[in-house]
Design a protein around this motif. Structure first.
Motif, short mmCIF file in Angstrom:
data_model
loop_
_atom_site.label_atom_id
_atom_site.label_comp_id
_atom_site.label_asym_id
_atom_site.label_seq_id
_atom_site.Cartn_x
_atom_site.Cartn_y
_atom_site.Cartn_z
N ALA A 316 -14.79 -100.63 -3.65
CA ALA A 316 -14.85 -99.17 -3.62
C ALA A 316 -14.79 -98.58 -5.03
O ALA A 316 -15.50 -97.62 -5.35
CB ALA A 316 -13.69 -98.62 -2.77
N ASP A 317 -13.97 -99.17 -5.88
CA ASP A 317 -13.87 -98.67 -7.26
C ASP A 317 -15.20 -98.82 -8.01
O ASP A 317 -15.60 -97.92 -8.76
CB ASP A 317 -12.76 -99.42 -8.01
CG ASP A 317 -11.37 -98.92 -7.62
OD1 ASP A 317 -11.26 -97.84 -7.02
OD2 ASP A 317 -10.40 -99.63 -7.93
N TRP A 319 -18.10 -98.94 -6.71
CA TRP A 319 -19.01 -97.98 -6.07
C TRP A 319 -18.77 -96.59 -6.65
O TRP A 319 -19.72 -95.86 -6.97
CB TRP A 319 -18.76 -98.02 -4.56
CG TRP A 319 -19.59 -97.14 -3.70
CD1 TRP A 319 -20.96 -97.02 -3.71
CD2 TRP A 319 -19.11 -96.25 -2.67
NE1 TRP A 319 -21.34 -96.13 -2.74
CE2 TRP A 319 -20.24 -95.64 -2.10
CE3 TRP A 319 -17.85 -95.94 -2.19
CZ2 TRP A 319 -20.13 -94.72 -1.05
CZ3 TRP A 319 -17.73 -95.03 -1.15
CH2 TRP A 319 -18.86 -94.43 -0.59
N ALA A 320 -17.51 -96.25 -6.81
CA ALA A 320 -17.16 -94.94 -7.38
C ALA A 320 -17.72 -94.80 -8.79
O ALA A 320 -18.33 -93.77 -9.14
CB ALA A 320 -15.65 -94.75 -7.39
N GLU A 321 -17.54 -95.80 -9.60
CA GLU A 321 -18.02 -95.71 -10.98
C GLU A 321 -19.55 -95.61 -11.02
O GLU A 321 -20.11 -94.91 -11.85
CB GLU A 321 -17.58 -96.95 -11.76
CG GLU A 321 -16.13 -96.90 -12.17
CD GLU A 321 -15.81 -97.98 -13.20
OE1 GLU A 321 -16.33 -97.91 -14.32
OE2 GLU A 321 -15.06 -98.91 -12.86
N MET A 323 -21.49 -94.39 -8.64
CA MET A 323 -21.89 -93.07 -8.16
C MET A 323 -21.68 -92.03 -9.26
O MET A 323 -22.54 -91.16 -9.48
CB MET A 323 -21.05 -92.71 -6.92
CG MET A 323 -21.62 -91.54 -6.14
SD MET A 323 -23.20 -91.97 -5.36
CE MET A 323 -23.85 -90.31 -5.05
N ASN A 324 -20.56 -92.13 -9.93
CA ASN A 324 -20.25 -91.20 -11.02
C ASN A 324 -21.36 -91.24 -12.09
O ASN A 324 -21.89 -90.20 -12.49
CB ASN A 324 -18.91 -91.61 -11.65
CG ASN A 324 -18.47 -90.68 -12.76
OD1 ASN A 324 -18.74 -89.49 -12.73
ND2 ASN A 324 -17.80 -91.24 -13.75
#
Lengths: 426, 426, 426, 426
Positions: A316-317, A319-321, A323-324
């Protein structure tokens, strides 16, 4: 298993099938759809459709020589969307940086090494686009590159002058007939051994960037010698070490006379670096998509591994980076497109801003691409490091991502200079 | 030194003066101007002008009780720009998420603790905005909060139920006259001891989220008891531990009946988290701005320290990450504003997307804010950890940023759930 | 709750009791016992017993002025174990670096701010130990410091010369009677405002490190002025900004004449840095111990949070890094002790090796201490940032750990110089 | 260039020569000499001398099939030093874990892929050493493996049971004659396709770890089938996927009967993981040594790149982390050796401690090895990713280091379990 990539199967059929190009595209699209305009989402899907068909028709396993595919991809108008190429009567729509982002995403999910190889063609296209001056042979070269009939490369880096592009040792000596004689060595040119057209930078005086010229070269000429060097991380991309021995360049092939080359070298750098950013983002998405599908299907201790927080949370982390960075890159692409639409080209002031922005996103994206590939491979265990999927290609490519387009230190140098300049404005 | 913050001066006059609010604003604006629409850049500058004037007029050293400033800030329309508040006949322009981002940047550069404290007021404003149903007392409370005449807080977290908001222990029992009797304990409420209005969540049955109600409470009522707890990282913000003993809530103060509270609790969470993202970004910029100015002026070994790559390069990296997050956050804000403009409110489908996006950016921004503050303080040496500048406030606040709005683990949980749902769509 | 630290209780009784000093010591001992010799484990336990008794007898809540405790700690022989102090007829056993490590662990678990404050006393002890030359007044000062009757500080850093200790501005002018007159400003001296004895460095010629002298100063003399500066991260430690105005130092207080001071400044640096390493390791253990106990007891969603991999795994990683650094530090301590036992003091060649080793471990340990405190606080949620436990002190102290003993950049500079020297040997 | 590794030369002669095995050994020794006992330093140098001679005599370029070298290395007693092997009348001195660390360092600097390949032989040696029970055929296999006449592998991991070794699917059925019939599939076995001897784990009842047995298998028997799988990161190491079809194991080859296998599987795990730690440390040193030499020689912008803080400082940080881990690992090795010397073997209590320690260092070392290789390659630019040096091998190997010996998650799981157990002791 159709389109099997590795010889010995290490991942079961069910998972390999779910990892199909089609499914990976679907995952990507669900992530992006809320943040794209209709025009770009449609183009993304159209390009994806092409590659799904292309893979099926040709039974592609991604072990092939991808250079053979480029003409057909060129016919589809998917080599670059940086311009509409009305000069070649092409009229690509949509075009611009957001469109180029979409094109890269679709292409990279299909085959990352192909995408990186085609990227070098674009590097040869850019200077021709700006400096063709309607000279026939230049238009011809441009057309052959944009349509994928021929391959190109650019020759900047030298064995003893890696990051220091300005203190070149390769020389260009003007002859009586107006032609130039090139002598010297270049190294690490993507597509070098496959290139039909090369853009070469050389100086009249060694170590003097102010005397730099920019030359278009037909690699079938005498005096061009190329050896393929072995970069094991991208086994299907051909990188070269070139030796020029009295390589003669006729006047109409001189894109920039000595004195103009340095400016020409830097002028396209912002957009080129943004191109690398886009490539890195695409690779991060490709790796994450593999890992998300795998982690949703692979069971250990009787449970899909995504549900173990030790797997699901780091994924998830990442993925977050990703997406950011994607949202940020989209923002920049849209802004560049808007400026070009408004002013015909990128305004000078904005190009100065972009120099810092491109360096910022380049350094961040290279680190993220390698982290995403490495960590996703880890989360996939043996499946992440075997040769059954494109994770193999992604792991390899992302290992060298920080070096192309200027090392991390070069980006940091550009940025810290900008921090000095900004301070002076206070 | 005018407006001296600490009692003993540790940084020389020249540098302290260059670190003025005006100069820091200028640095920020140079960074953002290419990526903002004129409307938002103008609003940013207008808000900055207000705070520069406010600081000068009142000789503010940022050791004061900031709660006293809020009415004047409210008069200027700078408490929140999330809405135009036409319901209160306010018609704030510009308004929306991008405007709120601008407002937060201007406010945070002025005083980070004030900004965080005012953030808690906004949390109380949001549910009133959605659930006032034109009830007089609710409109009154809303107006008092938006104009800064009164302060607010929301009461969710409990001593034994930190991240687990759904299994509450605070109860609400309906009385014969339609009022509710509240009993229980809450903890870690920002503004708790200063709040005039509180939004309280409570359940009819302990541990049962489905029986949750949402209540507006006047803190002057009997049954409300609050103790200030000591969070040393934000010494000027008042956080509370509240005890409700037969706290009676009349019917017109019941915003959501038992059964509605849970949905009400979650409905605003996306936008609230985006608010936290904006706050984190602002803090990162504030810290970086301090360090850039300092590193351009402070000399060691006879050279400004920015020119040492050991200082300039890590600073550049932090700047890159902050710019990346800023561009991404701007993209999201603009997209939310566009949707609201188009549909009147955030469409349900897009709100689902936002749940993941907000969790992604929240977790990234909290980490970045703390890293930026910590690393910038390091680069500033003793000047970074003394009490002469706002770095003191930034170092403290960013230490607790991951905890508010849901811990890192809560964000990871939301994200990994989404990865499961996305997979099911394939 | 006995010995309650904060005014408002945010953590329940059961957990607070489990976090007692005694239990935290037990956890530490289980971790270390397999890697310690009996002599050192016994000393560790003896020191722990003292502090448990001391805390109980005095009803200590760790909000007190810890400087008042130092005499009693000194009586117990727990101010420093770096030497047996036979010169003072002390004969501390065990002594040496491993013993000092044990002493620091026991003291830091009891009170981290006390431990850091006492560390500054040790910095004043070291030069007296080496340069007392049996002069009565120096032996007297040494004894008062080792026994905790008096406090000490060293004065190196200046407002305009932070990391650049060699280019000092504070001057020492020899008088006809052989005394020296000191003039100048120092800043960030731990214990400065509490010190009875100070070690001051000053130069005969500004900016010229080669003219540096080292002076013992009685702070009751005329010409010594000190202001307490506010470092909010260590509220109970007194740090000072000192101004010397014709501060006269009689000959017998001159530890090193101009010309000797620079060497004296650097000679003890290795061992001082190792002292900081030990301090950092102790803080990391203290933070991790709090988090392990908390995570094993705190329930959320009906399960102790340690069992959530999203909590348990990151905690395990921090524990791994702390154990790794502990084993490494123990190795170095044991090797230093062995050398001293064998040769009477650290051999010159080994001291050169230690310069790099100390820089390596200093930079790693400072980063780890801050990471451990920050991440453990996060894992503890609100309990980690409130004032009910020593986490409050650990969060604050570790924020400034990279600055003392030379910033990260100074350590990197030392290390990269060593990499150059090592290369030259090839 | 003698012993040229890649076909096309990308690095100049001077640097390539400085990168010689001899020089790299020298750099390593300067780093370690102060922390080693004479006995181990001497052994390290002796092993280095062997490999320097071996490389020269055989004109090795490290593109060869290294399996052919193993017999000669075995003759020199350099396959493993974990034991003195008096059972085989070998009497290796020094032996033990510190000696094994030295052996690994010498071997890895010579050829990392060889070292990893030989590591799999050791995995097969360990169970034979413990469970030979003086049975002739087992002693024979042990001798052949220790002397390098034959190769070995262990077969644990299965396609559908990666990290979950306990729920095996490969079965063993006892026959009337006391032999066992093995059926099933294994995957990712290092040396699988090259192994003469295999240690296989299988269960009488699928998914039931309590019914596990441990078997010695001669791979020339019918029923053993192996395919080489392609792990592109270690092109010279042969990894296998094995299929057992009625593979019959005679009674004297049954090392552990069903019921004993599970304990046997776990008993050696601590020491095996420490073996992996040592391997990782060796790889980190190898990468750093390359980068230090390169950065001290390579010039850009007319200065050796080490002197740019942007290069020298990150390199120093990697060096610090590697030294830290080395000192910690040495500490553990020395302590294990001491215990074995004292008690004949590792005491049970200490082995429990080691379970956590091995997991801690395994996870840290795998991350460090990959970071060191990746970052050093970056610092070396094109020279770091081409095929002219062993950086090629190091970059590849370290990409897969987290997966062998249990993924990061497995180590985290072991550690978090221990944190639970330690808490229960409080």
């Amino acid at each position: 298993m159709v389109n099997q990539k590795g010889e010995v199967q290490c991942i079961n059929d069910e998972i390999l099938e779910k990892l199909s190009l089609k499914n990976r595209y679907k995952f990507l699209n669900y992530n992006l759809m809320s943040f794209l305009e209709k025009e770009h989402l449609d183009f993304l899907k159209k390009a994806q459709k092409f590659f799904i068909g292309f893979e099926n028709r040709n039974n592609i396993t991604h072990n092939e020589d991808f250079y053979e595919w480029i003409p057909e991809i060129g016919k589809e108008g998917l080599i670059t969307r940086i311009n509409n190429f009305d000069i070649l009567d092409m009229n690509f729509e949509p075009h611009g940086f957001t469109a180029e982002f979409m094109r890269t995403l679709a292409t990279d999910f299909f085959d990352p090494q192909l995408t990186m190889g085609m990227g070098a063609n674009i590097l040869a296209i850019n200077p021709l686009l700006v400096h063709h001056e309607d000279v026939d042979i230049r238009i011809k070269a441009l057309k052959e590159l944009v349509t994928g009939q021929k391959n190109g490369c650019i020759c900047i880096t030298e064995p003893e002058r890696g990051s220091d592009a300005v203190h070149m040792l390769t020389t260009c000596d003007q002859q009586e007939d107006g032609s130039y004689m090139l002598n010297g060595e270049k190294i690490y040119q993507t597509n070098g051994p496959k290139a039909d057209w090369a853009i070469i930078y050389a100086v009249t005086e060694k170590n003097s960037g102010n005397t730099m010229g920019q030359f278009l070269v037909d690699t079938s000429w005498d005096g061009w010698k190329v050896e393929r060097i072995n970069i094991p991380w991208t086994p299907r991309i051909h990188l070269g070490k070139e030796t020029f021995t009295n390589l003669k360049v006729p006047p109409e092939y001189v894109l920039g006379k000595p004195g103009q080359g340095r400016e020409y070298l830097f002028e396209g750098l912002n957009l080129e670096r943004l191109g690398i950013v886009i490539l890195n983002v695409a690779e991060a998405w490709n790796a994450i998509t593999h890992a998300v599908i795998y982690a949703n299907m692979r069971k250990q201790f009787d449970q899909m591994i995504l549900k173990f927080q030790g797997v699901g949370f780091p994924l998830a982390d990442l993925w977050a980076e990703t997406m950011n960075l994607t949202l940020s890159t989209l923002n920049v692409c849209q802004r560049v497109d808007k400026k070009v639409e408004q002013f015909g080209s990128v305004p000078k002031q904005f190009n100065l801003t972009l120099m810092a922005t491109a360096a910022q996103l380049k350094s961040i994206s290279a680190k993220l691409a390698q982290k995403a590939a490495y960590e996703c491979a880890n989360l996939m265990g043996g499946a992440g490091v075997c040769d059954n999927t494109l994770m193999q290609d992604l792991l390899g490519i992302t290992r060298i991502q920080e070096i192309g387009g200027g090392t991390r230190q070069i980006q940091q140098y550009i940025m810290s200079l900008t921090l000095r300049q900004l301070f002076k404005l206070l």
